[in-house]
Enzyme design. Structure first.
Site, PDB file in Angstrom:
ATOM      1  N   THR A 143       0.868  -1.186   0.000  1.00  0.00           N
ATOM      2  CA  THR A 143       0.000   0.000   0.000  1.00  0.00           C
ATOM      3  C   THR A 143       0.904   1.235   0.000  1.00  0.00           C
ATOM      4  O   THR A 143       1.257   1.732  -1.053  1.00  0.00           O
ATOM      5  CB  THR A 143      -0.965  -0.018   1.204  1.00  0.00           C
ATOM      6  OG1 THR A 143      -0.226  -0.233   2.413  1.00  0.00           O
ATOM      7  CG2 THR A 143      -2.017  -1.109   1.041  1.00  0.00           C
ATOM      8  N   LYS A 168       4.173  -7.115   3.997  1.00  0.00           N
ATOM      9  CA  LYS A 168       3.927  -5.727   3.644  1.00  0.00           C
ATOM     10  C   LYS A 168       3.745  -4.949   4.928  1.00  0.00           C
ATOM     11  O   LYS A 168       3.315  -5.471   5.949  1.00  0.00           O
ATOM     12  CB  LYS A 168       2.710  -5.573   2.731  1.00  0.00           C
ATOM     13  CG  LYS A 168       1.354  -5.868   3.338  1.00  0.00           C
ATOM     14  CD  LYS A 168       0.701  -4.779   4.172  1.00  0.00           C
ATOM     15  CE  LYS A 168       0.605  -3.464   3.452  1.00  0.00           C
ATOM     16  NZ  LYS A 168       0.019  -2.415   4.382  1.00  0.00           N
ATOM     17  N   THR A 179      -0.634  -2.592  10.613  1.00  0.00           N
ATOM     18  CA  THR A 179      -1.059  -2.909   9.257  1.00  0.00           C
ATOM     19  C   THR A 179       0.069  -3.657   8.643  1.00  0.00           C
ATOM     20  O   THR A 179       0.933  -3.109   8.019  1.00  0.00           O
ATOM     21  CB  THR A 179      -1.382  -1.689   8.413  1.00  0.00           C
ATOM     22  OG1 THR A 179      -2.570  -1.146   8.904  1.00  0.00           O
ATOM     23  CG2 THR A 179      -1.702  -2.086   6.989  1.00  0.00           C
ATOM     24  N   GLU A 265       6.712   4.755   6.976  1.00  0.00           N
ATOM     25  CA  GLU A 265       6.245   5.883   6.170  1.00  0.00           C
ATOM     26  C   GLU A 265       7.068   7.137   6.463  1.00  0.00           C
ATOM     27  O   GLU A 265       7.042   7.668   7.573  1.00  0.00           O
ATOM     28  CB  GLU A 265       4.759   6.124   6.439  1.00  0.00           C
ATOM     29  CG  GLU A 265       3.905   4.997   5.888  1.00  0.00           C
ATOM     30  CD  GLU A 265       2.471   5.044   6.355  1.00  0.00           C
ATOM     31  OE1 GLU A 265       1.653   4.335   5.758  1.00  0.00           O
ATOM     32  OE2 GLU A 265       2.165   5.775   7.315  1.00  0.00           O
ATOM     33  N   ASN A 388       0.226  10.372   5.473  1.00  0.00           N
ATOM     34  CA  ASN A 388      -1.021   9.991   6.129  1.00  0.00           C
ATOM     35  C   ASN A 388      -2.104  11.051   6.017  1.00  0.00           C
ATOM     36  O   ASN A 388      -3.291  10.736   6.088  1.00  0.00           O
ATOM     37  CB  ASN A 388      -0.740   9.622   7.586  1.00  0.00           C
ATOM     38  CG  ASN A 388      -0.101   8.258   7.679  1.00  0.00           C
ATOM     39  OD1 ASN A 388      -0.773   7.247   7.539  1.00  0.00           O
ATOM     40  ND2 ASN A 388       1.206   8.224   7.857  1.00  0.00           N
ATOM     41  N   THR A 393      -6.637  10.508  -0.587  1.00  0.00           N
ATOM     42  CA  THR A 393      -6.857  11.425  -1.711  1.00  0.00           C
ATOM     43  C   THR A 393      -6.016  11.035  -2.906  1.00  0.00           C
ATOM     44  O   THR A 393      -5.167  10.181  -2.828  1.00  0.00           O
ATOM     45  CB  THR A 393      -6.514  12.857  -1.289  1.00  0.00           C
ATOM     46  OG1 THR A 393      -5.154  12.904  -0.835  1.00  0.00           O
ATOM     47  CG2 THR A 393      -7.425  13.315  -0.176  1.00  0.00           C
TER      48      THR A 393
END
Length: 393
Positions: A143, A168, A179, A265, A388, A393
């Site tokens: 993702t 992942k 996640t 991230e 995040n 979007t």
């Protein structure tokens, strides 16, 4: 390319992800495999977790179907029926019992799966299965990940077998999993009860000692499938072979766990927080956890600031037994605190140079006993907020 006897892989783009990148992966064993699983501790659990957990508990699995781009979480009865339907489609395509199919999803929460796309794509996936396409599945699982995560280990010559894992994860990463999805395949023959025991221990020493952002997802799962196709003797608990298998399995999961933190991230640092000299291992883990999850510590890592004050503060509120006058702190062996006091600007400057590296360790010695604990963490950056803020979007 690492191959595992009896396992094959395929990935496709079903159109779930706006980018058009592969978003659907399938792992298949030519024979039913003994299996084990560890699942999210979040009380809000996604439909695929609710479908897959009892199937894994039954002890056999032959295929894993995973999609990215949609978590199928908080989707009610419709989500449950969709997860079941995906498993049925995969089972029919493979010619196996649907109870032998594990289903898994990752992505945005609260949206139903786009079933027309999946109804169209899943039935033809079995035609593309390949022993060498594990990287394709690893890519289809991603993702916000920036790279695919694959790791492997091989046992010795006397009874050779392979352990191959994919994972992942980059955000919503926190102990007790987040996640984060991981699927491990081995052609070893492993006693099913020992397989579950070995997996839990391996997860405890890998995925449960990493953190990126203190969030825990609705969809986490780690599965291991052992199909016995290496034709080596059965591996059982309390044996030298069992110990070797457990060590190799943890090695694969720890490699994957460190990749997840490295890919956190927006992360620019991978930091190994080591605690020694605690009253016991439980206290050591408390300290490591609190240092690794402190946003002030993580932002100091990003700023390449050897701000040991933030670290010692996190030690102090950890609820572990602490004597401030005995604490020592090191950055890659450079002492910045001894007996609870700073060691001066010269050593702090050396520590600042350590923080300029992409990977380094922070070692904390409490000077109280033999307790040890560790965590892997990342820095906290501007990019994390941006990723995040823009996720949907």
């Amino acid at each position: 390319m690492v191959k595992v006897n009896g396992f094959s892989f395929v990935a496709r783009s079903a159109g779930i992800r706006k980018s058009g990148k592969p978003d659907l992966g399938l792992i298949f064993s030519t024979v039913p495999a003994r299996c084990a699983g560890v699942f999210t501790t979040n009380k809000v659990q996604a439909a695929p977790v609710l479908v897959t957990a009892p199937r894994i508990a039954a002890g056999e699995c032959q295929a894993v179907l995973v999609n990215s781009g949609n978590a199928n979480a908080c989707t009610g009865e419709v989500g449950m029926q969709d997860a079941l339907r995906c498993g049925q489609l995969a089972a029919k395509s493979l010619g196996i019992d649907e109870q032998l199919v594990a289903v898994s999803s990752t992505g945005v929460i609260g949206h139903p799966l786009p079933m027309p796309l999946l109804e169209k794509t899943i039935p033809g996936m079995s035609e593309g299965l390949s022993e060498t396409a594990v990287d394709d599945v690893a890519n289809a699982m991603m993702t916000t990940d920036s790279f695919a995560k694959v790791a492997s280990r091989q046992a010795g010559d006397s009874a050779p077998y392979t352990i191959l894992g994919v994972a992942k994860g980059a955000g919503m990463i926190h102990p007790n999993m987040a996640t984060m999805l991981s699927f491990v395949m081995t052609d070893a023959c492993v006693d099913q009860h020992f397989l579950q025991q070995a997996l839990r221990q391996a997860v405890e020493g890998s995925f449960n000692i990493i953190t990126v952002d203190r969030d825990t997802s609705t969809n986490d799962m780690v599965l291991v499938l052992a199909n016995g196709e290496s034709k080596t003797p059965e591996i059982v608990a309390d044996s030298a072979e069992g110990q070797e298998f457990a060590e190799l399995l943890r090695g694969v999961l720890l490699d994957l766990a460190k990749m997840i933190v490295r890919d956190g991230e927006g992360a620019t640092k991978l930091v190994h927080v080591c605690v020694n000299g605690a009253a016991d291992d439980g206290d050591a883990r408390k300290v490591a956890y609190n240092v690794a999850t402190s946003n002030l510590v993580k932002t100091a890592f990003f700023g390449e600031d050897a701000n040991w004050g933030r670290i010692i503060a996190a030690v102090g509120y950890s609820e572990a037994q602490v004597d401030p006058s005995r604490i020592a702190i090191f950055f890659d062996g450079v002492p910045v605190v001894q007996k609870g006091l700073g060691t001066g600007p010269e050593l702090e400057a050396q520590a600042t140079d350590v923080l300029k590296q992409a990977e380094f360790s922070v070692t904390i010695d409490l000077g109280l006993g033999d307790g040890r604990g560790e965590y892997y963490t990342s820095d906290l950056t501007y990019e994390y907020v941006k990723i995040n803020a823009d996720y949907r979007t």
